[in-house]
Design a protein around this motif. Structure first.
Motif, PDB file in Angstrom:
ATOM      1  N   GLY A   1     -27.135 -38.512  31.797  1.00 18.71           N
ATOM      2  CA  GLY A   1     -27.855 -39.808  31.396  1.00 18.71           C
ATOM      3  C   GLY A   1     -27.689 -40.815  32.638  1.00 18.71           C
ATOM      4  O   GLY A   1     -27.280 -40.437  33.552  1.00 18.71           O
ATOM      5  N   GLY A   2     -27.701 -41.925  32.272  1.00 17.15           N
ATOM      6  CA  GLY A   2     -27.705 -43.034  33.361  1.00 17.15           C
ATOM      7  C   GLY A   2     -28.614 -42.851  34.527  1.00 17.15           C
ATOM      8  O   GLY A   2     -28.589 -43.586  35.534  1.00 17.15           O
ATOM      9  N   TRP A   3     -29.915 -42.397  34.076  1.00 16.82           N
ATOM     10  CA  TRP A   3     -30.975 -42.594  34.970  1.00 16.82           C
ATOM     11  C   TRP A   3     -31.656 -43.941  35.287  1.00 16.82           C
ATOM     12  O   TRP A   3     -32.276 -44.374  36.351  1.00 16.82           O
ATOM     13  N   ASN A   4     -31.310 -44.735  34.197  1.00 20.21           N
ATOM     14  CA  ASN A   4     -31.735 -46.161  34.532  1.00 20.21           C
ATOM     15  C   ASN A   4     -30.924 -46.962  35.539  1.00 20.21           C
ATOM     16  O   ASN A   4     -31.220 -48.067  35.752  1.00 20.21           O
TER      17      ASN A   4
ATOM     18  N   TYR B   1     -28.617 -46.222  26.458  1.00 16.38           N
ATOM     19  CA  TYR B   1     -28.830 -44.678  26.664  1.00 16.38           C
ATOM     20  C   TYR B   1     -30.542 -44.515  26.703  1.00 16.38           C
ATOM     21  O   TYR B   1     -30.920 -43.841  27.282  1.00 16.38           O
TER      22      TYR B   1
ATOM     23  N   ASN C   1     -32.142 -45.066  29.926  1.00 17.98           N
ATOM     24  CA  ASN C   1     -32.168 -43.869  30.344  1.00 17.98           C
ATOM     25  C   ASN C   1     -33.300 -43.046  30.313  1.00 17.98           C
ATOM     26  O   ASN C   1     -33.918 -42.369  31.129  1.00 17.98           O
TER      27      ASN C   1
END
Length: 431
Positions: free
Chosen positions: A65-68, A109, A112
């Motif tokens: 996750g955390g692509w944002n 989330y 993301n």
């Protein structure tokens, strides 16, 4: 933006950095040959700790996750990597279905997920988000604080395919780590590509398998560079059948902790390191975070067991027997905005596409930084991870340090490819 780093810029880490920079052609060829023989995970993220005398991965996530947290400047790299990954798997791909975690109220989330949708849309795919959450019975549009929107739609399962109403994907991207087990709806999808595969999920995956593979990779890579593999490898062992809450296996864990601390002390003495050794005790499966424990003395295991017992007693029932991983603790001497920090490297296919620092102002340099109170500061990977400055002195160049992070991240990715091959239930076994 290059975060301000307060790093231990002396000792073996500088020697290691110089060795890596001097060996760049050999390193890149080594990776190229690895990817001719092995398939990288579709995407991954790696938590790295820089102790000043050692640089090592401490966790590898195959459902990142955390692509944002990746900046706009990093998106072109991510889009190119997405195109390469999809072309390799399904060149004629048109439709991609993203299956998220069942966190429909967690807007961080979902940001993301919105970023993943953006990346694959720019890579030339029609992208929809299909939820396997039973509570999602009709399309649900969610407005996010940053202005993005995510529409969750209920998945539709036919005999051999998975999709959503009026949308038939050839590829399904899981952003769900299957901690609760693999739902039947994902089984027997022989006509579609499921990425990552089900056996990459935490219902099957074990950290001990990964770090066993990483140890093998670090030895081979260390031989290539002529370095001690310990400088890039966190030693680990596995304690089986433990339930600290019920007092089962406390002696086993104590023995593992004592043995690991002894090994670390020996290495610290060899390198003249004046730091107090510690180990990390965590579950062998699952994403971790709150259950990660720092232990500085084997005697502390008894206190951990008593604490676990009080928690399970108040809950009314204890967890089943579990396996624990006892891992050499790696300090982090990096600071961002006066908070303890660790770099997290993001990869897709075989490419480093970006990353960020996980920062926690209230945690020590020998503690896990994974907690809801952590913050994230982007790494300047977009310009620098593949462009080291060979003329710069060791420790003086952020691009050189970031290139090293990318190398360590890719080593963990090679280990993950070994791990997935070894645990693939469909792999042919030759006697």
């Amino acid at each position: 933006m290059v975060p301000h780093l307060v790093t231990a810029l002396n000792g073996p880490i500088n020697e290691l950095e110089q060795r890596v920079l001097d060996s760049t052609p050999a390193i890149e060829r080594w990776f190229r040959l690895e990817w001719m023989e092995h398939t990288p995970p579709f995407y991954s993220s790696v938590d790295i700790r820089n102790a000043g005398f050692k640089l090592a991965p401490v966790d590898t996530n195959l459902f990142p996750g955390g692509w944002n947290n990746l900046t706009q400047q990093m998106l072109p790299l991510a889009v190119q990597a997405a195109q390469a990954a999809i072309e390799k798997i399904c060149p004629e791909a048109r439709n991609l279905l993203v299956i998220p975690e069942n966190h429909s109220r967690n807007t961080f989330y979902l940001a993301n997920i919105a970023q993943l949708v953006r990346i694959f849309h720019m890579a030339g795919l029609n992208v929809r988000v299909g939820s396997i959450d039973p509570a999602i019975k009709s399309p649900k549009k969610i407005e996010l604080p940053n202005g993005d929107t995510v529409t969750l739609e209920p998945v539709v399962r036919t005999k051999r395919r998975l999709g959503i109403k009026n949308f038939d994907p050839c590829t399904i991207l899981l952003n769900n780590d299957l901690s609760a087990g693999a739902p039947g709806i994902l089984e027997d999808l022989h006509e579609q590509y499921l990425l990552p595969p089900v056996h990459a999920g935490w219902s099957v995956r074990r950290k001990s398998n990964h770090f066993r593979s990483y140890e093998e990779v670090s030895k081979r890579f260390g031989k290539l560079l002529g370095i001690d593999p310990w400088l890039i490898n966190p030693m680990s062992s596995r304690a089986e059948g433990v339930n600290l809450g019920e007092g089962v296996g406390v002696d086993v864990v104590t023995s593992h902790v004592d043995a690991m601390l002894t090994k670390v002390r020996r290495k610290y003495k060899e390198y003249g390191i004046n730091e107090k050794p510690f180990v990390i005790v965590k579950a062998d499966s699952g994403p971790g975070g709150t259950s990660v424990m720092t232990v500085r003395d084997a005697k502390e295991v008894q206190a951990l067991a008593q604490h676990a017992h009080s928690r399970t007693s108040s809950a009314g029932n204890g967890p089943a027997l579990d396996d624990l991983i006892i891992q050499e603790g790696v300090l982090t001497n990096e600071r961002v905005h006066e908070g303890v920090a660790e770099p997290v490297v993001y990869m897709m296919d075989r490419y480093v596409v970006g990353g960020f620092y996980r920062v926690h102002a209230d945690r020590g340099s020998d503690e896990s930084l994974k907690s809801p109170a952590a913050s994230f500061v982007p790494l300047a990977f977009s310009d620098s991870s593949h462009l080291p400055q060979h003329s710069a002195k060791p420790g003086a160049s952020a691009p050189n340090r970031f290139y090293m992070y990318g190398v360590i991240g890719r080593l963990a990715m090679v280990a993950a490819s070994y791990e997935l091959e070894a645990t693939d239930p469909d792999a042919e076994v030759y006697e």
